[in-house]
Write a protein that holds these residues in place. Structure first.
Motif, PDB file in Angstrom:
ATOM      1  N   LYS A 193     -55.794  14.548  10.093  1.00  0.00           N
ATOM      2  CA  LYS A 193     -54.828  14.085   9.109  1.00  0.00           C
ATOM      3  C   LYS A 193     -54.669  15.155   8.037  1.00  0.00           C
ATOM      4  CE  LYS A 193     -51.838  11.438   7.198  1.00  0.00           C
ATOM      5  NZ  LYS A 193     -50.554  11.178   7.847  1.00  0.00           N
ATOM      6  N   GLU A 213     -52.473   4.927   7.989  1.00  0.00           N
ATOM      7  CA  GLU A 213     -52.053   6.329   8.024  1.00  0.00           C
ATOM      8  C   GLU A 213     -51.855   6.710   9.483  1.00  0.00           C
ATOM      9  OE1 GLU A 213     -51.314   8.288   5.619  1.00  0.00           O
ATOM     10  OE2 GLU A 213     -52.305   7.530   3.813  1.00  0.00           O
ATOM     11  N   MET A 242     -56.655   5.545   9.283  1.00  0.00           N
ATOM     12  CA  MET A 242     -55.992   5.819  10.563  1.00  0.00           C
ATOM     13  C   MET A 242     -56.356   4.756  11.594  1.00  0.00           C
ATOM     14  SD  MET A 242     -55.852   9.970  11.017  1.00  0.00           S
ATOM     15  CE  MET A 242     -57.560  10.354  10.578  1.00  0.00           C
TER      16      MET A 242
END
Length: 334
Positions: A25, A79, A74
């Motif tokens: 990320k 995200e 995530m």
């Protein structure tokens, strides 16, 4: 585990519920207001891989800013990964279509550090717990009410509490409410983001024991984000140690605490209070500050602070190696 998509193979004894492969990320850094341009990227998570098995707990530890919470976001689909894949029961969640993603979201729930911020203060407890079921399931009011009362009983509260508001509860009771809400959809995995760190010490053990009892009863898996190593040691089956967006060590919990191998893991153990005042432990004090994820060091990210640094550490990214059964480490020492 770290810079490659190689995943520690801790799946021999049970079904793998969730697998992350090479998760990254990167957050863009921009300059300018009218004609803004990207000048770099903050590498919050930089190639993380792990597996979570049915009925077990994976603990993720590390200093603030190492990427623990971003990894959890995530997993919760709060995200979207820059790179990498998340597999739920063998299916890539980003290639499963809307129906697959909806099933995933109901199967992966969360309990956050501050229950006050995650509970709507204007809703009664019965409505807070029932809300996920109303949205996702086709149940009658009587069935939902029965389910709400059952969940309250499972987390150590009574039917009397159903008509109260969150502000009428103590911190420990609000965390029980958050757990009941997370359990309402019978999830496969619950992400626990510092679930006991905001509670009084006297209440922490009660919540940890409750979580373990619920895990044994429902075979739910946990992903535990924590700073307190004693909590990790008590709650977890497996532990991933993160530093600057990477997993530097991954091991079965007893193996990790009895035989930490990465210098950073040893430093974390050294900084923690011993379980007994007479216990002797190796002292290791790290120098310097954690480097910026905007410009992480070349080679091993830990080498500027490592007391065992070698020439190759600043040039070559260490491989993820299985040093002993159920123990992986990314370090040139091995």
């Amino acid at each position: 585990m770290t810079t490659s998509a190689t995943t520690p193979d801790n799946s021999q004894a049970g079904e793998v519920i969730l697998e992350a492969r090479g998760l990254k990320k990167y957050f863009p850094v921009t300059r300018g207001i009218v004609l803004s341009r990207v000048t770099g990227h903050v590498k919050a998570v930089d190639g993380v891989s792990f597996r979570i098995r049915a009925g077990e707990t994976l603990g993720v530890v590390g200093e603030s800013g190492c990427g623990k919470t971003t990894t959890a976001k995530m997993i919760l689909m709060l995200e979207e990964p820059t790179e990498g894949n998340i597999y739920f029961q063998g299916h890539d969640i980003y290639k499963s279509g809307e129906a697959g993603r909806k099933e995933y979201r109901s199967s992966v729930q969360a309990v956050f550090q501050d229950p006050w911020s995650s509970l709507n203060p204007r809703m009664r407890v019965k409505d807070l717990i029932a809300e996920p079921m109303v949205i996702n399931w086709q149940l009658s009011k009587a069935e939902i009410q029965e389910r709400v009362l059952q969940l309250l009983q499972e987390v150590g509260l009574s039917s009397y509490h159903a008509n109260l508001y969150p502000h009428e509860f103590s911190g420990g009771q609000r965390q029980r409410l958050a757990i009941a809400r997370a359990l309402s959809l019978n999830p496969k995995i619950i992400v626990l983001d510092e679930p006991v760190s905001a509670l009084d010490v006297s209440i922490r053990a009660q919540i940890m024991n409750l979580l373990k009892d619920l895990q044994a009863e429902h075979s739910v898996s946990y992903m535990l984000i924590a700073h307190h190593l004693a909590t990790v040691r008590y709650m977890c089956h497996w532990v991933a140690v993160m530093y600057l967006g990477e997993v530097v060590e991954f091991a079965e919990v007893t193996e990790l605490f009895n035989n930490p191998m990465h210098p950073y893991t040893k430093a974390l153990m050294s900084a923690a209070l011993p379980s007994h005042p007479d216990t002797e432990q190796e002292e290791m004090i790290l120098t310097g500050e954690v480097p910026s994820p905007l410009n992480p060091p070349e080679g091993c990210h830990f080498h500027p602070r490592c007391p065992f640094v070698m020439d190759q550490c600043s040039q070559v990214i260490p491989e993820n190696k299985e040093i002993s059964p159920n123990h992986w480490v990314s370090c040139h020492l091995y």
